[in-house]
Write an enzyme that holds these catalytic residues in place. Structure first.
Site, PDB file in Angstrom:
ATOM      1  N   ALA A   1      -2.438  21.111 -12.814  1.00 60.27           N
ATOM      2  CA  ALA A   1      -3.347  20.056 -13.290  1.00 60.27           C
ATOM      3  C   ALA A   1      -4.700  20.109 -12.586  1.00 60.27           C
ATOM      4  O   ALA A   1      -5.729  19.771 -13.168  1.00 60.27           O
ATOM      5  CB  ALA A   1      -2.697  18.688 -13.071  1.00 60.27           C
ATOM      6  N   PHE A   2      -4.687  20.563 -11.335  1.00 63.12           N
ATOM      7  CA  PHE A   2      -5.941  20.627 -10.580  1.00 63.12           C
ATOM      8  C   PHE A   2      -6.924  21.607 -11.217  1.00 63.12           C
ATOM      9  O   PHE A   2      -8.141  21.452 -11.074  1.00 63.12           O
ATOM     10  CB  PHE A   2      -5.630  21.051  -9.136  1.00 63.12           C
ATOM     11  CG  PHE A   2      -6.756  20.813  -8.170  1.00 63.12           C
ATOM     12  CD1 PHE A   2      -6.995  19.545  -7.662  1.00 63.12           C
ATOM     13  CD2 PHE A   2      -7.582  21.861  -7.765  1.00 63.12           C
ATOM     14  CE1 PHE A   2      -8.035  19.318  -6.769  1.00 63.12           C
ATOM     15  CE2 PHE A   2      -8.617  21.636  -6.872  1.00 63.12           C
ATOM     16  CZ  PHE A   2      -8.849  20.368  -6.371  1.00 63.12           C
ATOM     17  N   GLU A   3      -6.404  22.617 -11.905  1.00 67.97           N
ATOM     18  CA  GLU A   3      -7.263  23.642 -12.524  1.00 67.97           C
ATOM     19  C   GLU A   3      -7.723  23.243 -13.929  1.00 67.97           C
ATOM     20  O   GLU A   3      -8.568  23.924 -14.531  1.00 67.97           O
ATOM     21  CB  GLU A   3      -6.510  24.977 -12.610  1.00 67.97           C
ATOM     22  CG  GLU A   3      -6.399  25.735 -11.298  1.00 67.97           C
ATOM     23  CD  GLU A   3      -5.477  25.085 -10.278  1.00 67.97           C
ATOM     24  OE1 GLU A   3      -4.383  24.613 -10.686  1.00 67.97           O
ATOM     25  OE2 GLU A   3      -5.855  25.004  -9.095  1.00 67.97           O
TER      26      GLU A   3
ATOM     27  N   PHE B   1      -7.483  13.053 -21.993  1.00 65.70           N
ATOM     28  CA  PHE B   1      -6.613  13.131 -20.810  1.00 65.70           C
ATOM     29  C   PHE B   1      -5.150  12.994 -21.238  1.00 65.70           C
ATOM     30  O   PHE B   1      -4.618  11.894 -21.338  1.00 65.70           O
ATOM     31  CB  PHE B   1      -7.004  12.036 -19.822  1.00 65.70           C
ATOM     32  CG  PHE B   1      -6.379  12.202 -18.471  1.00 65.70           C
ATOM     33  CD1 PHE B   1      -6.666  13.293 -17.664  1.00 65.70           C
ATOM     34  CD2 PHE B   1      -5.497  11.253 -17.979  1.00 65.70           C
ATOM     35  CE1 PHE B   1      -6.094  13.449 -16.403  1.00 65.70           C
ATOM     36  CE2 PHE B   1      -4.916  11.384 -16.721  1.00 65.70           C
ATOM     37  CZ  PHE B   1      -5.219  12.488 -15.934  1.00 65.70           C
TER      38      PHE B   1
ATOM     39  N   ARG C   1       8.185  10.292 -21.992  1.00 63.75           N
ATOM     40  CA  ARG C   1       6.801  10.324 -22.519  1.00 63.75           C
ATOM     41  C   ARG C   1       6.489  11.650 -23.194  1.00 63.75           C
ATOM     42  O   ARG C   1       5.342  11.925 -23.542  1.00 63.75           O
ATOM     43  CB  ARG C   1       5.803  10.064 -21.385  1.00 63.75           C
ATOM     44  CG  ARG C   1       5.843   8.601 -20.985  1.00 63.75           C
ATOM     45  CD  ARG C   1       5.169   8.295 -19.683  1.00 63.75           C
ATOM     46  NE  ARG C   1       5.670   7.008 -19.210  1.00 63.75           N
ATOM     47  CZ  ARG C   1       5.281   6.438 -18.090  1.00 63.75           C
ATOM     48  NH1 ARG C   1       4.391   7.010 -17.329  1.00 63.75           N
ATOM     49  NH2 ARG C   1       5.781   5.279 -17.727  1.00 63.75           N
TER      50      ARG C   1
ATOM     51  N   HIS D   1       1.200  15.437  -2.139  1.00 63.07           N
ATOM     52  CA  HIS D   1      -0.239  15.308  -2.404  1.00 63.07           C
ATOM     53  C   HIS D   1      -0.542  14.920  -3.858  1.00 63.07           C
ATOM     54  O   HIS D   1      -1.501  15.368  -4.459  1.00 63.07           O
ATOM     55  CB  HIS D   1      -1.017  16.549  -1.952  1.00 63.07           C
ATOM     56  CG  HIS D   1      -0.622  17.836  -2.604  1.00 63.07           C
ATOM     57  ND1 HIS D   1       0.427  18.596  -2.213  1.00 63.07           N
ATOM     58  CD2 HIS D   1      -1.188  18.502  -3.628  1.00 63.07           C
ATOM     59  CE1 HIS D   1       0.510  19.678  -2.962  1.00 63.07           C
ATOM     60  NE2 HIS D   1      -0.463  19.644  -3.836  1.00 63.07           N
TER      61      HIS D   1
ATOM     62  N   THR E   1       5.798  15.721  -4.960  1.00 66.53           N
ATOM     63  CA  THR E   1       4.745  16.255  -4.097  1.00 66.53           C
ATOM     64  C   THR E   1       4.198  15.201  -3.147  1.00 66.53           C
ATOM     65  O   THR E   1       4.068  14.035  -3.525  1.00 66.53           O
ATOM     66  CB  THR E   1       3.574  16.822  -4.936  1.00 66.53           C
ATOM     67  OG1 THR E   1       2.538  17.231  -4.049  1.00 66.53           O
ATOM     68  CG2 THR E   1       3.023  15.813  -5.919  1.00 66.53           C
TER      69      THR E   1
ATOM     70  N   VAL F   1       1.983  15.533 -13.548  1.00 63.48           N
ATOM     71  CA  VAL F   1       2.046  15.394 -12.090  1.00 63.48           C
ATOM     72  C   VAL F   1       3.094  14.328 -11.782  1.00 63.48           C
ATOM     73  O   VAL F   1       3.007  13.202 -12.285  1.00 63.48           O
ATOM     74  CB  VAL F   1       0.682  14.999 -11.495  1.00 63.48           C
ATOM     75  CG1 VAL F   1       0.718  15.162  -9.968  1.00 63.48           C
ATOM     76  CG2 VAL F   1      -0.447  15.847 -12.079  1.00 63.48           C
ATOM     77  N   ILE F   2       4.103  14.712 -10.989  1.00 61.60           N
ATOM     78  CA  ILE F   2       5.220  13.816 -10.690  1.00 61.60           C
ATOM     79  C   ILE F   2       5.149  13.420  -9.220  1.00 61.60           C
ATOM     80  O   ILE F   2       5.228  14.282  -8.337  1.00 61.60           O
ATOM     81  CB  ILE F   2       6.566  14.499 -11.008  1.00 61.60           C
ATOM     82  CG1 ILE F   2       6.598  14.927 -12.495  1.00 61.60           C
ATOM     83  CG2 ILE F   2       7.725  13.549 -10.696  1.00 61.60           C
ATOM     84  CD1 ILE F   2       7.836  15.705 -12.895  1.00 61.60           C
TER      85      ILE F   2
HETATM   86  N1  INI Z   1       0.245  20.575 -10.273  1.00 62.05           N
HETATM   87  C1  INI Z   1       0.677  19.902 -11.379  1.00 62.05           C
HETATM   88  O1  INI Z   1       0.177  20.141 -12.493  1.00 62.05           O
HETATM   89  N2  INI Z   1       1.670  18.974 -11.252  1.00 62.05           N
HETATM   90  C2  INI Z   1       2.236  18.685 -10.035  1.00 62.05           C
HETATM   91  O2  INI Z   1       3.148  17.807 -10.009  1.00 62.05           O
HETATM   92  C3  INI Z   1       1.794  19.358  -8.883  1.00 62.05           C
HETATM   93  N3  INI Z   1       2.379  19.092  -7.611  1.00 62.05           N
HETATM   94  O3  INI Z   1       3.435  18.419  -7.565  1.00 62.05           O
HETATM   95  O4  INI Z   1       1.884  19.489  -6.565  1.00 62.05           O
HETATM   96  C4  INI Z   1       0.757  20.326  -9.032  1.00 62.05           C
HETATM   97  N4  INI Z   1       0.283  21.006  -7.978  1.00 62.05           N
HETATM   98  C5  INI Z   1      -0.506  22.213  -8.110  1.00 62.05           C
HETATM   99  C6  INI Z   1      -2.000  21.956  -8.315  1.00 62.05           C
HETATM  100  O5  INI Z   1      -2.253  21.451  -9.626  1.00 62.05           O
HETATM  101  C7  INI Z   1      -2.809  23.252  -8.185  1.00 62.05           C
HETATM  102  O6  INI Z   1      -2.373  24.187  -9.135  1.00 62.05           O
HETATM  103  C8  INI Z   1      -2.684  23.878  -6.779  1.00 62.05           C
HETATM  104  O7  INI Z   1      -2.940  22.916  -5.760  1.00 62.05           O
HETATM  105  C9  INI Z   1      -3.711  25.033  -6.619  1.00 62.05           C
HETATM  106  O8  INI Z   1      -5.052  24.557  -6.743  1.00 62.05           O
END
Ligand code: INI
Length: 170
Positions: A65-67, A122, A136, A97, A95, A90-91
């Protein structure tokens, strides 16, 4: 344009947006792909239902999700799409973070649409548990709930229509 003062107390118009002729980009995160694949299936089924041609839909996968925001911004800025839909999951329970991933994903998606003037929707689930994610992302009624990927499609098509109507009237 102006407004009909007396019409405002009726219910808000029901959005049944057409997908005909719309070009839609989708960016999907691979993290929790057991869930994001379900959201993607819901989105594709809804696009078909709304009349969008398969050739007018592109899907790009990213690691997590971060990307999502970077790819969404590039796709939205390409001029190829009427809207871009983002899909991720994202759960919190998975995690430490959660906040560092979910918050930036939401903020980044917002920035992508504001920077490009293209709707970027979103469709990222931010949930406490895997079970919440399943209810969901319902496929063929397998859980009691809904599919946020399908919902994201209707939001995307409605926003494409809103912007098109506004541009035509301006
Ligand atoms: N990315 C997700 O899409 N969902 C998650 O629950 C998750 N957790 O749990 O950490 C997650 N982490 C990876 C993040 O999105 C990046 O890909 C990684 O940090 C590299 O930038």
């Amino acid at each position: 344009m102006g407004v009909d003062f007396k019409a405002v107390d009726s219910a808000a118009p029901q959005a049944q947006p057409s997908g005909q002729g719309r070009r839609i980009g989708i960016v999907v995160a691979r993290w929790n792909d057991a869930i994001t694949t379900r959201l993607l299936r819901g989105a594709l089924a809804q696009l078909e239902l709304r009349g969008t041609a398969a050739d007018d839909v592109d899907v790009h996968w990213v690691p997590g999700a971060f990307e999502i925001p970077l790819m969404a911004k590039i796709m939205a800025g390409s001029g190829r799409y009427d809207a871009v839909i983002t899909i991720g999951c994202v759960i919190r329970g998975d995690t430490a973070h959660f906040e560092y991933v979910a918050g930036p994903a939401a903020e980044g998606v917002l920035q992508a649409q504001l920077a490009t003037d293209v709707p970027v929707i979103f469709g990222v689930l931010t949930v406490e548990t895997r079970h919440q994610a399943l209810v969901r992302s319902v496929i063929d009624g397998d859980y009691e709930g809904d599919n946020k990927g399908a919902e994201a499609v209707d939001t995307a098509l409605e926003m494409a229509q809103v912007l098109e109507d506004f541009a035509r009237a301006s």
